[in-house]
Scaffold this motif. Sequence first.
Motif, short mmCIF file in Angstrom:
data_model
loop_
_atom_site.label_atom_id
_atom_site.label_comp_id
_atom_site.label_asym_id
_atom_site.label_seq_id
_atom_site.Cartn_x
_atom_site.Cartn_y
_atom_site.Cartn_z
N GLN A 221 0.83 -1.20 0.00
CA GLN A 221 0.00 0.00 0.00
C GLN A 221 0.87 1.26 0.00
N LEU A 222 1.96 1.22 0.77
CA LEU A 222 2.86 2.37 0.84
C LEU A 222 3.57 2.58 -0.50
N LYS A 223 3.98 1.49 -1.13
CA LYS A 223 4.62 1.59 -2.45
C LYS A 223 3.66 2.20 -3.46
N ASP A 224 2.41 1.76 -3.45
CA ASP A 224 1.41 2.30 -4.36
C ASP A 224 1.17 3.79 -4.09
N MET A 225 1.14 4.15 -2.80
CA MET A 225 0.94 5.55 -2.44
C MET A 225 2.12 6.38 -2.97
N PHE A 226 3.35 5.88 -2.83
CA PHE A 226 4.52 6.60 -3.31
C PHE A 226 4.49 6.75 -4.84
N LYS A 227 4.01 5.72 -5.54
CA LYS A 227 3.95 5.79 -7.00
C LYS A 227 2.97 6.87 -7.47
N ASN A 228 1.88 7.04 -6.74
CA ASN A 228 0.83 7.99 -7.13
C ASN A 228 0.98 9.36 -6.50
N LYS B 37 2.10 13.04 -5.81
CA LYS B 37 2.50 14.15 -6.68
C LYS B 37 3.62 14.98 -6.06
N SER B 38 3.78 14.88 -4.75
CA SER B 38 4.81 15.66 -4.07
C SER B 38 6.10 14.84 -3.97
N ARG B 39 7.11 15.46 -3.43
CA ARG B 39 8.40 14.80 -3.25
C ARG B 39 8.43 14.06 -1.93
N ILE B 40 9.36 13.12 -1.86
CA ILE B 40 9.55 12.34 -0.64
C ILE B 40 10.94 12.68 -0.10
N PHE B 41 11.00 13.02 1.16
CA PHE B 41 12.27 13.35 1.79
C PHE B 41 12.64 12.23 2.75
N LEU B 42 13.90 11.81 2.69
CA LEU B 42 14.37 10.71 3.52
C LEU B 42 15.28 11.23 4.62
N THR B 43 15.10 10.69 5.82
CA THR B 43 16.02 10.98 6.91
C THR B 43 16.52 9.66 7.48
N THR B 44 17.75 9.69 7.96
CA THR B 44 18.31 8.50 8.60
C THR B 44 18.63 8.83 10.05
N GLY C 191 25.29 -1.58 15.71
CA GLY C 191 24.82 -0.37 15.07
C GLY C 191 23.48 -0.59 14.38
N TYR C 192 22.61 0.39 14.43
CA TYR C 192 21.30 0.32 13.78
C TYR C 192 21.05 1.60 12.98
N MET C 193 20.23 1.45 11.96
CA MET C 193 19.80 2.61 11.18
C MET C 193 18.30 2.52 10.93
N CYS C 194 17.64 3.66 11.07
CA CYS C 194 16.22 3.78 10.76
C CYS C 194 16.10 4.76 9.60
N LEU C 195 15.43 4.34 8.52
CA LEU C 195 15.21 5.19 7.36
C LEU C 195 13.74 5.60 7.36
N THR C 196 13.50 6.91 7.38
CA THR C 196 12.14 7.43 7.47
C THR C 196 11.84 8.30 6.25
N ALA C 197 10.66 8.11 5.67
CA ALA C 197 10.20 8.92 4.55
C ALA C 197 9.22 9.97 5.08
N HIS C 198 9.41 11.21 4.68
CA HIS C 198 8.52 12.31 5.04
C HIS C 198 7.92 12.85 3.75
N PHE C 199 6.61 13.06 3.74
CA PHE C 199 5.97 13.57 2.53
C PHE C 199 4.65 14.24 2.87
N VAL C 200 4.20 15.08 1.95
CA VAL C 200 2.91 15.77 2.08
C VAL C 200 1.99 15.15 1.04
N ASP C 201 0.80 14.71 1.47
CA ASP C 201 -0.14 14.09 0.53
C ASP C 201 -0.92 15.15 -0.25
N ASP C 202 -1.83 14.70 -1.07
CA ASP C 202 -2.60 15.61 -1.93
C ASP C 202 -3.54 16.53 -1.15
N GLU C 203 -3.84 16.18 0.10
CA GLU C 203 -4.68 17.04 0.96
C GLU C 203 -3.82 17.91 1.87
#
Length: 160
Positions: A92-99, A101-108, A118-130
């Motif tokens: 569902q998240l992959k489909d949402m990313f494909k559709n 319209k805004s950019r996706i920003f990644l933080t680690t 050692g551990y790493m967490c990768l987080t996607a930040h984005f604004v939806d169409d609303e």
Amino acid sequence: MKQKLIDLETKKLVNADETTQTYTIPKLREFDHDLCRKELAKMVIVDDLLFAFVEREGFCAYCKVLNPQFVPPSRTTATKDCYALYIQKRNQLKDMFKNLKSRIFLTTDCWTSGQNIGYMCLTAHFVDDEWVLHKRIINFCPIVGHSGEFIGRIVEKCDS
């Protein structure tokens, strides 16, 4: 198993004179074993329960009282249900990313545990169409170093 269950739905009616009248409507529904298993998987994930929880005597007795038609799954089945839910949410998240319209920003976020792992967490930040800001963890993994080049390689591999 096919017998319908009675739910009682409470409705409130506000009269013209602003008095409130409450009444109950009986509603028939069928028992859905698959829905119960899916909700159980969500409970295991959200409440951070052990998979063995579903086989414990107290939980099984509670399920029998709550609805004798529900047979709690084994810990193996609960594990598979949780993984299936993860795959569904990931798709569902992959489909949402494909559709999107805004950019996706990644933080680690990288850190080292008390056991020197050692551990790493990768987080996607984005604004939806609303115009609602979202953040989703898209990867959480052990790492062997904190260098920018190493982190970059892990981010590149995180496409599945």
